[in-house]
Design a protein around this motif. Structure first.
Motif, PDB file in Angstrom:
ATOM      1  N   GLU A  29       0.835  -1.205   0.000  1.00  0.00           N
ATOM      2  CA  GLU A  29       0.000   0.000   0.000  1.00  0.00           C
ATOM      3  C   GLU A  29       0.869   1.253   0.000  1.00  0.00           C
ATOM      4  O   GLU A  29       0.518   2.262  -0.601  1.00  0.00           O
ATOM      5  N   SER A  30       2.008   1.172   0.654  1.00  0.00           N
ATOM      6  CA  SER A  30       2.951   2.283   0.655  1.00  0.00           C
ATOM      7  C   SER A  30       3.495   2.505  -0.753  1.00  0.00           C
ATOM      8  O   SER A  30       3.592   3.643  -1.218  1.00  0.00           O
ATOM      9  N   LEU A  31       3.838   1.421  -1.437  1.00  0.00           N
ATOM     10  CA  LEU A  31       4.310   1.523  -2.818  1.00  0.00           C
ATOM     11  C   LEU A  31       3.222   2.120  -3.702  1.00  0.00           C
ATOM     12  O   LEU A  31       3.498   2.954  -4.558  1.00  0.00           O
ATOM     13  N   ARG A  32       1.991   1.730  -3.467  1.00  0.00           N
ATOM     14  CA  ARG A  32       0.859   2.279  -4.235  1.00  0.00           C
ATOM     15  C   ARG A  32       0.757   3.792  -3.998  1.00  0.00           C
ATOM     16  O   ARG A  32       0.569   4.578  -4.919  1.00  0.00           O
ATOM     17  N   ALA A  33       0.877   4.198  -2.736  1.00  0.00           N
ATOM     18  CA  ALA A  33       0.800   5.620  -2.404  1.00  0.00           C
ATOM     19  C   ALA A  33       1.930   6.406  -3.055  1.00  0.00           C
ATOM     20  O   ALA A  33       1.723   7.523  -3.538  1.00  0.00           O
ATOM     21  N   VAL A  34       3.123   5.822  -3.100  1.00  0.00           N
ATOM     22  CA  VAL A  34       4.258   6.484  -3.755  1.00  0.00           C
ATOM     23  C   VAL A  34       3.958   6.671  -5.246  1.00  0.00           C
ATOM     24  O   VAL A  34       4.145   7.755  -5.793  1.00  0.00           O
ATOM     25  N   GLY A  35       3.485   5.612  -5.891  1.00  0.00           N
ATOM     26  CA  GLY A  35       3.182   5.700  -7.321  1.00  0.00           C
ATOM     27  C   GLY A  35       2.092   6.700  -7.626  1.00  0.00           C
ATOM     28  O   GLY A  35       2.217   7.531  -8.539  1.00  0.00           O
ATOM     29  N   LEU A  36       1.018   6.645  -6.851  1.00  0.00           N
ATOM     30  CA  LEU A  36      -0.074   7.591  -7.085  1.00  0.00           C
ATOM     31  C   LEU A  36       0.329   9.007  -6.687  1.00  0.00           C
ATOM     32  O   LEU A  36      -0.116   9.981  -7.306  1.00  0.00           O
ATOM     33  N   GLY A  37       1.191   9.128  -5.682  1.00  0.00           N
ATOM     34  CA  GLY A  37       1.699  10.446  -5.312  1.00  0.00           C
ATOM     35  C   GLY A  37       2.517  11.066  -6.434  1.00  0.00           C
ATOM     36  O   GLY A  37       2.441  12.268  -6.701  1.00  0.00           O
ATOM     37  N   TYR A  38       3.293  10.234  -7.112  1.00  0.00           N
ATOM     38  CA  TYR A  38       4.101  10.686  -8.248  1.00  0.00           C
ATOM     39  C   TYR A  38       3.197  11.192  -9.369  1.00  0.00           C
ATOM     40  O   TYR A  38       3.376  12.298  -9.884  1.00  0.00           O
ATOM     41  N   ILE A  39       2.209  10.383  -9.723  1.00  0.00           N
ATOM     42  CA  ILE A  39       1.281  10.781 -10.786  1.00  0.00           C
ATOM     43  C   ILE A  39       0.484  12.007 -10.366  1.00  0.00           C
ATOM     44  O   ILE A  39       0.316  12.950 -11.153  1.00  0.00           O
ATOM     45  N   GLY A  40       0.017  12.021  -9.120  1.00  0.00           N
ATOM     46  CA  GLY A  40      -0.746  13.166  -8.630  1.00  0.00           C
ATOM     47  C   GLY A  40       0.047  14.458  -8.679  1.00  0.00           C
ATOM     48  O   GLY A  40      -0.476  15.508  -9.056  1.00  0.00           O
ATOM     49  N   PHE A  41       1.328  14.381  -8.318  1.00  0.00           N
ATOM     50  CA  PHE A  41       2.176  15.571  -8.383  1.00  0.00           C
ATOM     51  C   PHE A  41       2.301  16.048  -9.829  1.00  0.00           C
ATOM     52  O   PHE A  41       2.184  17.238 -10.109  1.00  0.00           O
ATOM     53  N   ALA A  42       2.539  15.122 -10.738  1.00  0.00           N
ATOM     54  CA  ALA A  42       2.687  15.489 -12.153  1.00  0.00           C
ATOM     55  C   ALA A  42       1.429  16.173 -12.669  1.00  0.00           C
ATOM     56  O   ALA A  42       1.514  17.185 -13.387  1.00  0.00           O
ATOM     57  N   LEU A  43       0.278  15.657 -12.318  1.00  0.00           N
ATOM     58  CA  LEU A  43      -0.983  16.236 -12.799  1.00  0.00           C
ATOM     59  C   LEU A  43      -1.263  17.594 -12.159  1.00  0.00           C
ATOM     60  O   LEU A  43      -1.777  18.498 -12.815  1.00  0.00           O
ATOM     61  N   ALA A  44      -0.910  17.736 -10.890  1.00  0.00           N
ATOM     62  CA  ALA A  44      -1.163  18.994 -10.177  1.00  0.00           C
ATOM     63  C   ALA A  44      -0.154  20.078 -10.529  1.00  0.00           C
ATOM     64  O   ALA A  44      -0.483  21.265 -10.519  1.00  0.00           O
ATOM     65  N   GLU A  45       1.076  19.677 -10.843  1.00  0.00           N
ATOM     66  CA  GLU A  45       2.167  20.634 -11.072  1.00  0.00           C
ATOM     67  C   GLU A  45       2.927  20.286 -12.353  1.00  0.00           C
ATOM     68  O   GLU A  45       4.115  19.968 -12.316  1.00  0.00           O
ATOM     69  N   PRO A  46       2.291  20.375 -13.516  1.00  0.00           N
ATOM     70  CA  PRO A  46       2.968  19.960 -14.749  1.00  0.00           C
ATOM     71  C   PRO A  46       4.230  20.768 -15.073  1.00  0.00           C
ATOM     72  O   PRO A  46       5.198  20.214 -15.590  1.00  0.00           O
ATOM     73  N   GLY A  47       4.238  22.041 -14.741  1.00  0.00           N
ATOM     74  CA  GLY A  47       5.433  22.847 -14.983  1.00  0.00           C
ATOM     75  C   GLY A  47       6.596  22.375 -14.142  1.00  0.00           C
ATOM     76  O   GLY A  47       7.717  22.199 -14.619  1.00  0.00           O
ATOM     77  N   TRP A  48       6.341  22.166 -12.877  1.00  0.00           N
ATOM     78  CA  TRP A  48       7.389  21.677 -11.972  1.00  0.00           C
ATOM     79  C   TRP A  48       7.825  20.271 -12.345  1.00  0.00           C
ATOM     80  O   TRP A  48       9.002  19.941 -12.271  1.00  0.00           O
ATOM     81  N   PHE A  49       6.886  19.429 -12.734  1.00  0.00           N
ATOM     82  CA  PHE A  49       7.216  18.064 -13.145  1.00  0.00           C
ATOM     83  C   PHE A  49       8.191  18.104 -14.321  1.00  0.00           C
ATOM     84  O   PHE A  49       9.183  17.372 -14.343  1.00  0.00           O
ATOM     85  N   ALA A  50       7.943  18.982 -15.276  1.00  0.00           N
ATOM     86  CA  ALA A  50       8.842  19.113 -16.434  1.00  0.00           C
ATOM     87  C   ALA A  50      10.227  19.569 -16.008  1.00  0.00           C
ATOM     88  O   ALA A  50      11.239  19.085 -16.518  1.00  0.00           O
ATOM     89  N   VAL A  51      10.300  20.496 -15.065  1.00  0.00           N
ATOM     90  CA  VAL A  51      11.594  20.969 -14.578  1.00  0.00           C
ATOM     91  C   VAL A  51      12.334  19.835 -13.871  1.00  0.00           C
ATOM     92  O   VAL A  51      13.512  19.584 -14.130  1.00  0.00           O
ATOM     93  N   ALA A  52      11.631  19.141 -12.986  1.00  0.00           N
ATOM     94  CA  ALA A  52      12.278  18.113 -12.172  1.00  0.00           C
ATOM     95  C   ALA A  52      12.842  16.975 -13.003  1.00  0.00           C
ATOM     96  O   ALA A  52      13.892  16.436 -12.678  1.00  0.00           O
ATOM     97  N   PHE A  53      12.168  16.630 -14.091  1.00  0.00           N
ATOM     98  CA  PHE A  53      12.600  15.443 -14.818  1.00  0.00           C
ATOM     99  C   PHE A  53      13.160  15.692 -16.202  1.00  0.00           C
ATOM    100  O   PHE A  53      13.706  14.779 -16.805  1.00  0.00           O
ATOM    101  N   PHE A  54      13.076  16.924 -16.689  1.00  0.00           N
ATOM    102  CA  PHE A  54      13.610  17.176 -18.025  1.00  0.00           C
ATOM    103  C   PHE A  54      14.363  18.480 -18.158  1.00  0.00           C
ATOM    104  O   PHE A  54      15.055  18.684 -19.137  1.00  0.00           O
ATOM    105  N   GLY A  55      14.251  19.363 -17.188  1.00  0.00           N
ATOM    106  CA  GLY A  55      14.794  20.692 -17.383  1.00  0.00           C
ATOM    107  C   GLY A  55      16.138  20.972 -16.774  1.00  0.00           C
ATOM    108  O   GLY A  55      16.776  21.959 -17.098  1.00  0.00           O
ATOM    109  N   ALA A  56      16.603  20.111 -15.878  1.00  0.00           N
ATOM    110  CA  ALA A  56      17.784  20.474 -15.108  1.00  0.00           C
ATOM    111  C   ALA A  56      19.081  19.851 -15.596  1.00  0.00           C
ATOM    112  O   ALA A  56      20.099  19.969 -14.949  1.00  0.00           O
ATOM    113  N   GLY A  57      19.049  19.177 -16.699  1.00  0.00           N
ATOM    114  CA  GLY A  57      20.307  18.671 -17.230  1.00  0.00           C
ATOM    115  C   GLY A  57      20.477  17.182 -17.105  1.00  0.00           C
ATOM    116  O   GLY A  57      19.826  16.419 -17.796  1.00  0.00           O
TER     117      GLY A  57
END
Length: 193
Positions: free
Chosen positions: A81-109
Motif C-alpha cells: 500500500e505504501s508503494l501504491r501511495a508512492v506511485g499515485l503520489g508521483y502521478i498526482g504531483f505530475a498532474l497537479a504541477e505539470p510545470g514543476w514536473f517538467a523541470v524536475a525530470f527534463f529541465g535540469a540537465g
C-alpha cells in the motif's frame, strides 16, 4: 517579491519556482528571476554560475516538495500500500504541477541513471521496495528491476496524461486509469515463494 537582505540564493530559487510552476523549464531566465527578486543579473551569478545551475537548484527544491507529498500519502500502511501511495503520489504531483514536473525530470540537465539515484522521488520508491524485501513480500533478486518497472509505469502514465492521448480525459476517469496502472504493476511484482 522584492529581495531585502538575507538569503539571496533562496530568494532566487523561490522566484524560479514561481516562474516554472506554470511555465516549465523554458520560463526560467536569470533576467526574469532577478527582476522578480529586485536585484541585478550580476547578483545572481554570485550564487549560480549560469542558468543551468539555477535550474538545478530549482529542480532540487521541486523534487524535495514532490517527495514530501509522496511521503505524506504513505502514512503508516503495509508496504504494498505504501508503494501504491508512492506511485499515485508521483502521478498526482505530475498532474497537479505539470510545470514543476517538467523541470524536475527534463529541465535540469543530467538525467543519467546515476543522477536519478539521489532523487527524492527515487528514494521514496526505493524505500517502499526495500521495505517489501525486508518483510519478505518482494524477492530480493527482483528489487532492482522492480524499481525501473515501477518508475517507468508511473512516469509513462504521467507523460501520457500530460502530453499524450490521455490528456483529454476528465480527472475522475484519468485517476481511475492511474490507479489501475499502479495496481497492475504492483500485482506483477514477484513475491517471495
Amino acid at each position: 517579491m522584492a529581495y531585502h537582505h538575507g538569503d539571496l540564493a533562496a530568494a532566487l530559487v523561490e522566484a524560479g519556482l514561481d516562474l516554472t510552476r506554470s511555465g516549465g523549464p523554458e520560463a526560467l531566465t536569470i533576467r526574469e528571476v532577478t527582476r522578480r527578486v529586485g536585484v541585478t543579473p550580476n547578483a545572481a551569478y554570485r550564487h549560480f554560475p549560469d542558468r543551468q545551475a539555477l535550474l538545478r537548484a530549482v529542480s532540487a527544491a521541486i523534487e524535495a516538495a514532490m517527495a514530501t507529498g509522496m511521503a505524506a500519502e504513505r502514512g503508516l500502511v503495509a508496504p504494498r500500500e505504501s508503494l501504491r501511495a508512492v506511485g499515485l503520489g508521483y502521478i498526482g504531483f505530475a498532474l497537479a504541477e505539470p510545470g514543476w514536473f517538467a523541470v524536475a525530470f527534463f529541465g535540469a540537465g543530467d538525467t543519467s541513471p546515476e543522477s536519478v539515484l539521489d532523487s527524492p522521488a527515487y528514494l521514496a520508491l526505493a524505500d517502499a521496495l526495500d521495505m517489501m524485501v525486508h518483510i519478505g513480500d518482494l524477492a530480493p533478486a527482483a528489487r532492482r528491476s522492480a524499481t525501473w518497472s515501477c518508475w517507468s509505469t508511473v512516469h509513462g502514465f504521467a507523460e501520457l496524461a500530460l502530453r499524450g492521448p490521455l490528456r483529454h480525459l476528465d480527472r475522475a476517469e484519468l485517476w481511475k486509469l492511474a490507479e489501475q496502472a499502479v495496481d497492475t504493476i504492483i500485482a506483477g511484482l514477484p513475491r517471495v515463494v
